[in-house]
Motif scaffolding. Structure first.
Motif, PDB file in Angstrom:
ATOM      1  N   LYS A 151     -17.488  -6.918  10.355  1.00 22.72           N
ATOM      2  CA  LYS A 151     -18.697  -5.934  11.396  1.00 22.72           C
ATOM      3  C   LYS A 151     -19.034  -5.094  10.768  1.00 22.72           C
ATOM      4  O   LYS A 151     -20.559  -5.069  11.213  1.00 22.72           O
ATOM      5  CB  LYS A 151     -17.032  -5.842  12.695  1.00 22.72           C
ATOM      6  CG  LYS A 151     -18.403  -6.252  13.937  1.00 22.72           C
ATOM      7  CD  LYS A 151     -17.090  -5.647  14.669  1.00 22.72           C
ATOM      8  CE  LYS A 151     -17.724  -4.920  16.065  1.00 22.72           C
ATOM      9  NZ  LYS A 151     -16.844  -5.144  17.086  1.00 22.72           N
ATOM     10  N   HIS A 152     -18.133  -3.814  10.452  1.00 19.29           N
ATOM     11  CA  HIS A 152     -19.233  -2.834   9.996  1.00 19.29           C
ATOM     12  C   HIS A 152     -20.447  -3.085   9.192  1.00 19.29           C
ATOM     13  O   HIS A 152     -21.480  -2.691   9.356  1.00 19.29           O
ATOM     14  CB  HIS A 152     -18.213  -1.763   9.144  1.00 19.29           C
ATOM     15  CG  HIS A 152     -18.877  -0.503   8.878  1.00 19.29           C
ATOM     16  ND1 HIS A 152     -19.211   0.567   9.380  1.00 19.29           N
ATOM     17  CD2 HIS A 152     -19.000  -0.218   7.342  1.00 19.29           C
ATOM     18  CE1 HIS A 152     -19.274   1.510   8.332  1.00 19.29           C
ATOM     19  NE2 HIS A 152     -19.488   0.935   7.780  1.00 19.29           N
ATOM     20  N   TYR A 153     -19.717  -3.704   8.125  1.00 24.97           N
ATOM     21  CA  TYR A 153     -21.190  -3.874   6.820  1.00 24.97           C
ATOM     22  C   TYR A 153     -22.061  -4.820   8.063  1.00 24.97           C
ATOM     23  O   TYR A 153     -23.781  -4.783   7.050  1.00 24.97           O
ATOM     24  CB  TYR A 153     -20.673  -4.840   5.865  1.00 24.97           C
ATOM     25  CG  TYR A 153     -19.885  -3.339   4.635  1.00 24.97           C
ATOM     26  CD1 TYR A 153     -20.688  -2.550   4.670  1.00 24.97           C
ATOM     27  CD2 TYR A 153     -18.532  -3.229   4.484  1.00 24.97           C
ATOM     28  CE1 TYR A 153     -20.134  -1.596   4.022  1.00 24.97           C
ATOM     29  CE2 TYR A 153     -18.202  -2.418   3.996  1.00 24.97           C
ATOM     30  CZ  TYR A 153     -18.300  -1.056   3.772  1.00 24.97           C
ATOM     31  OH  TYR A 153     -17.489  -0.169   2.864  1.00 24.97           O
ATOM     32  N   LYS A 154     -21.811  -5.812   8.270  1.00 18.39           N
ATOM     33  CA  LYS A 154     -22.972  -7.144   8.880  1.00 18.39           C
ATOM     34  C   LYS A 154     -24.037  -5.730   9.978  1.00 18.39           C
ATOM     35  O   LYS A 154     -25.080  -6.020   9.621  1.00 18.39           O
ATOM     36  CB  LYS A 154     -22.095  -7.817   9.745  1.00 18.39           C
ATOM     37  CG  LYS A 154     -21.920  -8.695   9.258  1.00 18.39           C
ATOM     38  CD  LYS A 154     -21.696 -10.080  10.085  1.00 18.39           C
ATOM     39  CE  LYS A 154     -21.501 -11.463   9.588  1.00 18.39           C
ATOM     40  NZ  LYS A 154     -20.589 -12.818  10.167  1.00 18.39           N
ATOM     41  N   LYS A 155     -23.244  -5.353  10.515  1.00 20.00           N
ATOM     42  CA  LYS A 155     -24.280  -3.686  11.520  1.00 20.00           C
ATOM     43  C   LYS A 155     -24.619  -2.799  11.179  1.00 20.00           C
ATOM     44  O   LYS A 155     -26.163  -2.413  11.454  1.00 20.00           O
ATOM     45  CB  LYS A 155     -23.044  -3.192  12.490  1.00 20.00           C
ATOM     46  CG  LYS A 155     -23.721  -2.474  13.606  1.00 20.00           C
ATOM     47  CD  LYS A 155     -22.453  -1.577  14.345  1.00 20.00           C
ATOM     48  CE  LYS A 155     -23.600  -0.396  14.826  1.00 20.00           C
ATOM     49  NZ  LYS A 155     -22.683   0.695  15.831  1.00 20.00           N
ATOM     50  N   GLN A 156     -24.272  -3.375   9.513  1.00 15.38           N
ATOM     51  CA  GLN A 156     -25.291  -1.977   8.226  1.00 15.38           C
ATOM     52  C   GLN A 156     -26.535  -3.084   7.945  1.00 15.38           C
ATOM     53  O   GLN A 156     -27.990  -2.324   8.383  1.00 15.38           O
ATOM     54  CB  GLN A 156     -24.689  -1.312   7.292  1.00 15.38           C
ATOM     55  CG  GLN A 156     -23.684  -0.366   7.931  1.00 15.38           C
ATOM     56  CD  GLN A 156     -23.374   0.224   6.587  1.00 15.38           C
ATOM     57  OE1 GLN A 156     -23.404  -0.035   5.295  1.00 15.38           O
ATOM     58  NE2 GLN A 156     -22.915   1.569   6.640  1.00 15.38           N
ATOM     59  N   GLU A 157     -26.079  -4.269   8.199  1.00 13.49           N
ATOM     60  CA  GLU A 157     -27.609  -4.728   7.189  1.00 13.49           C
ATOM     61  C   GLU A 157     -28.391  -4.874   8.704  1.00 13.49           C
ATOM     62  O   GLU A 157     -29.685  -5.462   8.274  1.00 13.49           O
ATOM     63  CB  GLU A 157     -26.857  -6.420   7.146  1.00 13.49           C
ATOM     64  CG  GLU A 157     -26.444  -6.361   6.146  1.00 13.49           C
ATOM     65  CD  GLU A 157     -25.689  -7.675   5.449  1.00 13.49           C
ATOM     66  OE1 GLU A 157     -26.446  -9.291   6.236  1.00 13.49           O
ATOM     67  OE2 GLU A 157     -26.498  -8.245   4.286  1.00 13.49           O
ATOM     68  N   THR A 158     -28.813  -4.544   9.824  1.00  9.09           N
ATOM     69  CA  THR A 158     -29.354  -5.086  10.690  1.00  9.09           C
ATOM     70  C   THR A 158     -30.037  -2.940  11.294  1.00  9.09           C
ATOM     71  O   THR A 158     -30.747  -3.614  11.539  1.00  9.09           O
ATOM     72  CB  THR A 158     -28.475  -5.469  12.493  1.00  9.09           C
ATOM     73  OG1 THR A 158     -27.762  -4.307  12.519  1.00  9.09           O
ATOM     74  CG2 THR A 158     -28.320  -6.628  12.402  1.00  9.09           C
ATOM     75  N   ASN A 159     -29.631  -2.308  10.482  1.00 10.15           N
ATOM     76  CA  ASN A 159     -29.673  -0.899  10.534  1.00 10.15           C
ATOM     77  C   ASN A 159     -29.876  -0.692   9.010  1.00 10.15           C
ATOM     78  O   ASN A 159     -29.337   0.560   8.505  1.00 10.15           O
ATOM     79  CB  ASN A 159     -28.909  -0.277  11.473  1.00 10.15           C
ATOM     80  CG  ASN A 159     -29.411   0.907  11.354  1.00 10.15           C
ATOM     81  OD1 ASN A 159     -31.065   1.437  11.566  1.00 10.15           O
ATOM     82  ND2 ASN A 159     -28.906   1.982  11.926  1.00 10.15           N
ATOM     83  N   PRO A 160     -30.654  -0.742   8.516  1.00 10.51           N
ATOM     84  CA  PRO A 160     -30.864  -0.734   6.694  1.00 10.51           C
ATOM     85  C   PRO A 160     -31.672   0.705   6.144  1.00 10.51           C
ATOM     86  O   PRO A 160     -32.199   1.792   7.504  1.00 10.51           O
ATOM     87  CB  PRO A 160     -31.721  -1.440   5.678  1.00 10.51           C
ATOM     88  CG  PRO A 160     -32.486  -2.147   7.271  1.00 10.51           C
ATOM     89  CD  PRO A 160     -32.118  -2.474   8.366  1.00 10.51           C
ATOM     90  N   THR A 161     -30.781   1.387   5.575  1.00  8.52           N
ATOM     91  CA  THR A 161     -31.958   3.039   5.158  1.00  8.52           C
ATOM     92  C   THR A 161     -33.163   2.341   4.638  1.00  8.52           C
ATOM     93  O   THR A 161     -33.833   1.491   4.797  1.00  8.52           O
ATOM     94  CB  THR A 161     -30.950   3.254   3.796  1.00  8.52           C
ATOM     95  OG1 THR A 161     -31.493   2.459   2.716  1.00  8.52           O
ATOM     96  CG2 THR A 161     -29.706   3.208   3.776  1.00  8.52           C
ATOM     97  N   VAL A 162     -33.614   3.838   5.017  1.00  2.73           N
ATOM     98  CA  VAL A 162     -35.353   3.767   4.283  1.00  2.73           C
ATOM     99  C   VAL A 162     -35.356   3.407   2.977  1.00  2.73           C
ATOM    100  O   VAL A 162     -36.375   2.510   2.878  1.00  2.73           O
ATOM    101  CB  VAL A 162     -35.910   5.562   4.726  1.00  2.73           C
ATOM    102  CG1 VAL A 162     -37.219   5.093   4.044  1.00  2.73           C
ATOM    103  CG2 VAL A 162     -35.762   5.953   5.978  1.00  2.73           C
ATOM    104  N   GLU A 163     -34.620   3.561   2.339  1.00  2.33           N
ATOM    105  CA  GLU A 163     -34.698   3.047   0.269  1.00  2.33           C
ATOM    106  C   GLU A 163     -34.338   1.545   0.838  1.00  2.33           C
ATOM    107  O   GLU A 163     -35.243   0.773  -0.027  1.00  2.33           O
ATOM    108  CB  GLU A 163     -34.037   3.064  -0.243  1.00  2.33           C
ATOM    109  CG  GLU A 163     -34.466   3.161  -1.287  1.00  2.33           C
ATOM    110  CD  GLU A 163     -32.862   3.873  -2.531  1.00  2.33           C
ATOM    111  OE1 GLU A 163     -33.632   4.333  -3.600  1.00  2.33           O
ATOM    112  OE2 GLU A 163     -32.130   4.374  -2.278  1.00  2.33           O
ATOM    113  N   LYS A 164     -33.675   1.503   1.219  1.00  6.81           N
ATOM    114  CA  LYS A 164     -33.413  -0.259   1.042  1.00  6.81           C
ATOM    115  C   LYS A 164     -34.405  -1.410   2.278  1.00  6.81           C
ATOM    116  O   LYS A 164     -35.422  -2.354   0.725  1.00  6.81           O
ATOM    117  CB  LYS A 164     -32.445  -0.608   2.346  1.00  6.81           C
ATOM    118  CG  LYS A 164     -31.627  -2.444   2.659  1.00  6.81           C
ATOM    119  CD  LYS A 164     -31.355  -3.101   0.931  1.00  6.81           C
ATOM    120  CE  LYS A 164     -31.157  -3.859   0.796  1.00  6.81           C
ATOM    121  NZ  LYS A 164     -31.110  -5.093  -0.222  1.00  6.81           N
TER     122      LYS A 164
END
Length: 447
Positions: free
Chosen positions: A105-118
């Motif tokens: 759940k944590h990493y899925k949430k990160q995918e919807t809010n990627p870093t500037v570099e990503k």
């Protein structure tokens, strides 16, 4: 993923002699037909996708943190809180499956809010895939991202895109310009990346920030930019230097010297020079006249970019730097004689300039020019300065401006005049010209 399965399904369909018109059949239709015909079990596919997805996230997590079972029988791990400061929090669950679910759940949430570099990587990967940028431009953007976004003063590459505010972005822009002492030209390179990253992020719904409005409202004083003083003697070859270097090159019989001489007489970019072929040399009698038009067709250039392994790759692309770069450079009989001499040095090569059966790269001409300048005791310059000298010579010779722009491969003469024209007259010539011009004022003088 669906496109991958669709290709597999097509192979199965053709193997089973099922006739389909794959030129008109869309991916969804292919999948639907495969499910209806019992070729694939959609439930099984979904289960496999879910298993693979879970494994992907758990593998990512295991690179930084482990899962362990405490003395109380509970399962523990750490999850990153703030990647920029490496903060983390401990998570506890009663069952291993529960803690794995929390990780996923944590990493899925990160995918919807990627870093500037990503987001940057996603943006340029898409542009390269669709042919909107070349591999050379791709590498340039990569280098510029490191230069601007990973600078030690105001780096925001690891910041989640949704957390970037207008205030944060303005501070980053102003701080980077100031600390890195960027010129207006360098800032223009940075602005390309900023616009691309945030427009892509807005389209993918990663952020609500409108970069068009932000950049439109951003007021930057010209004083914030670094001023680079350009000396004429560093930008072009001076009037008294040109005969020195031409005569020096004419006395040399090596192919590199002949290449430099051809550059002086044509104004080609160094990448275009390196990529010339004998088939690019042409001559024809103009209609209704006895005048022969000798010309060099420019239609390709050398490029340099980083491969997947990070190493530089030098190649030739079958079109020049810009659309305006496709052109016919008119040359005289002396240039045609020079080309004949070059051909004698390399009679069987695919490219006009080859040595030991290998194409001579652009950097080799730049190195040769540096050695020639040293031998003559004049300021070292790059091949691009030869191109500026050529443009200046055409304008000073009163060649029609539209023709000058065409020969230079520019869309209009303003580019030539702004970036390629410098007065290369000697001091004696300048004194003579100014004295002559001021002579008219003597008629009004009472002295």
């Amino acid at each position: 993923m669906w496109a991958f399965f669709a290709r597999k399904i097509l192979k199965l369909l053709f193997r089973k002699d099922t006739i389909v018109n794959n030129s008109n059949l869309r991916v969804n239709e292919i999948l639907l037909k495969a499910v209806q015909d019992g070729i694939i079990d959609i439930t099984l596919v979904e289960q496999n996708l879910e298993v693979n997805e879970r494994k992907k996230y758990l593998d990512i997590h295991s690179e930084r943190f482990k899962i362990w079972q405490g003395n109380d029988g509970k399962y523990y791990t750490y999850l990153p809180v703030d990647e920029l400061s490496n903060k983390r929090k401990k998570v506890k669950k009663s069952f291993r499956e529960d803690i794995e679910d929390a990780i996923i759940k944590h990493y899925k949430k990160q995918e919807t809010n990627p870093t500037v570099e990503k987001v940057f990587d996603m943006w340029i990967d898409e542009k390269l895939e669709y042919g909107e940028i070349t591999k050379q431009t791709y590498s340039k953007y990569k280098n510029n991202f490191i230069r601007f976004f990973k600078n030690p003063y105001y780096s925001i590459d690891g910041t989640r895109i949704a957390y970037v505010t207008e205030d944060m972005l303005e501070q980053f822009i102003r701080g980077t310009i100031s600390k890195l002492e960027l010129s207006q030209k360098a800032y223009a390179d940075m602005r390309i990346l900023i616009n691309g990253i945030f427009k892509y992020a807005k389209r993918k719904k990663f952020t609500q920030l409108s970069i068009s409005y932000f950049m439109g409202d951003l007021q930057l004083s010209k004083n914030i930019f670094s001023k680079k003083i350009k000396r004429v003697e560093d930008e072009i070859f001076l009037e008294e230097e040109i005969p020195q270097i031409i005569q020096y090159l004419e006395k040399r019989d090596d192919i590199h010297s002949k290449g430099l001489l051809l550059a002086f007489l044509t104004g080609v970019r160094v990448g275009e020079l390196s990529a010339l072929k004998i088939s690019d040399i042409n001559s024809k009698i103009l209609k209704d006249s006895n005048i022969a038009k000798n010309y060099i067709n420019i239609e390709r250039t050398e490029i340099k970019y980083r491969g997947c392994d990070g190493k530089w790759i030098v190649d030739v692309q079958e079109y020049p730097k810009t659309d305006a770069g496709v052109r016919n450079i008119i040359v005289n009989d002396n240039v045609m004689e020079l080309i004949r001499q070059i051909r004698q040095l390399n009679p069987f090569g695919e490219y006009l300039f080859m040595c030991n059966n290998k194409r001579i790269r652009g950097h080799a001409f730049n190195k040769k020019l540096g050695r020639v300048c040293t031998a003559l005791g004049i300021n070292k310059r790059t091949m691009h300065k030869i191109r500026k000298t050529y443009g200046t010579t055409l304008l000073d010779s009163n060649v029609d401006e539209a023709t000058v722009a065409e020969m230079m491969g520019h869309k209009d003469i303003s580019t030539t005049r702004k970036y390629y024209y410098y007065s290369n007259k000697s001091d004696c010539k300048k004194v003579e010209q100014i004295t002559g011009a001021l002579q008219a004022f003597n008629n009004y003088s009472s002295m």
